[in-house]
Design an enzyme around this catalytic site. Structure first.
Site: not given
Ligand code: ADP
Ligand code: MG
Ligand code: MG
Length: 291
Positions: A10, A142, A212, A221
């Site tokens: 996108s 992934t 976090i 992405d």
């Molecule tokens: P998606 O966005 O596809 O759901 P994830 O939730 O696994 O994928 O997020 C991808 C990466 O972003 C994670 O591996 C992590 O490193 C980081 N990430 C995303 N949200 C947080 C968060 N709230 N705190 C810490 N790291 C985060």
């Protein structure tokens, strides 16, 4: 070690998701990136409203035919993210085939974007297309926690389950699998798995990431783009590639949170736009902070 990436994702006019999240970091890592925008929206769909256009499968194949007619269809990598319809996903499968007739060594990095935290955000019939047709042709996959469960039909509640899910996915096709986060007691657990030799068990590793307390968009992405970038530079060290990707991403998320907080913004009230441009040094030269 670099390459030429076709990235079908996108595009948002403002903000960072899809290609807006993936193209710049890959360029910073030295890749030529050719974006095809599967949609062009004013902003991401988490905002109260959005406007824009959606590319259909026929229009995607038109662009591919244009490239092919000029002998411009040589790519080292194909990268795909969110895909909203069955017909578009089937056209992407045609693109994979076509790119592989031109470069049999094409690496297809697939982020099987279907949902998050138990909520599906694509039509349900896409799940079986991903499972039966897309996963088998992917080189690296992934998924997040929820997507790994949908693809394997396994409930993933522990690190062991995560490793098992990777094994199931290897058996279906991809040699590299990274489950980008499994939510376990307030922490995020990344599980990586590289099947180097089909007669041996895969090499697996985990990275523990402190959660976090905020919601970011475009991080998945960005994560997949960084994993493509680094795993191509360290083809036999998926663990190192993942450490580099996570280190960049966490530095960027910290910066994003600090910028919002210091502007007096309540970071828990809505999702945060990532500070991608401001984090370019952390992308080019990440300080390894995760093992
Ligand atoms: P998606 O966005 O596809 O759901 P994830 O939730 O696994 O994928 O997020 C991808 C990466 O972003 C994670 O591996 C992590 O490193 C980081 N990430 C995303 N949200 C947080 C968060 N709230 N705190 C810490 N790291 C985060
Ligand atoms: Mg997520
Ligand atoms: Mg994702």
């Amino acid at each position: 070690n670099t390459g030429r990436v076709l990235s079908i994702q996108s595009h948002t006019v403002q903000g960072y998701v899809g290609n807006k999240s993936a193209v710049f970091p890959l360029q910073l890592l030295g890749y030529d990136v050719d974006p095809i925008n599967s949609v062009q929206f004013s902003n991401h769909t988490g905002y109260p409203t959005f406007k824009g256009q959606v590319l259909n499968g026929r229009e995607l194949l038109d662009l591919i035919e244009g490239l092919e007619a000029n002998n411009l269809l040589y790519y080292t990598h194909l990268l795909t993210g969110y895909i909203g319809s069955d017909s578009f996903l089937n056209s992407v499968l045609e693109v994979v085939n076509k790119l592989r007739t031109i470069n049999p060594n094409l690496t297809y990095v697939c982020d099987p974007v279907m949902g998050d935290e138990g909520k599906l955000y694509v039509p349900e019939d896409l799940i079986s297309v991903y499972r039966e047709k897309v996963v088998p042709v992917a080189s690296m996959l992934t998924p997040n926690h929820f997507e790994a469960e949908l693809l394997t039909k396994l409930r993933i509640g522990s690190e062991t389950d995560g490793r098992k899910a990777c094994n199931i996915l290897h058996a279906a096709g991809p040699a590299k699998v990274v489950i980008t986060s499994i939510n376990i007691d307030g922490c995020l657990l990344l599980i990586g798995s590289h099947l180097k030799d089909k007669k041996q068990p895969p090499e697996q590793f985990k990275i523990v990431i402190p959660r976090i307390p905020a919601y970011f968009t475009g991080t998945g992405d960005l994560m997949t783009a960084l994993l493509l970038g680094w795993s191509n530079k360290f083809p036999d060290n998926l663990d190192k590639a993942a450490e580099l990707a996570v280190s960049s991403l966490q530095a960027l998320l910290q910066r994003t949170l600090n910028d919002y907080t210091s502007a007096g913004f309540d970071s828990k009230s809505s999702s945060l736009e990532i500070r991608l441009i401001q984090s370019q040094d952390d992308i080019r030269e990440p300080k390894l902070a995760f093992k």
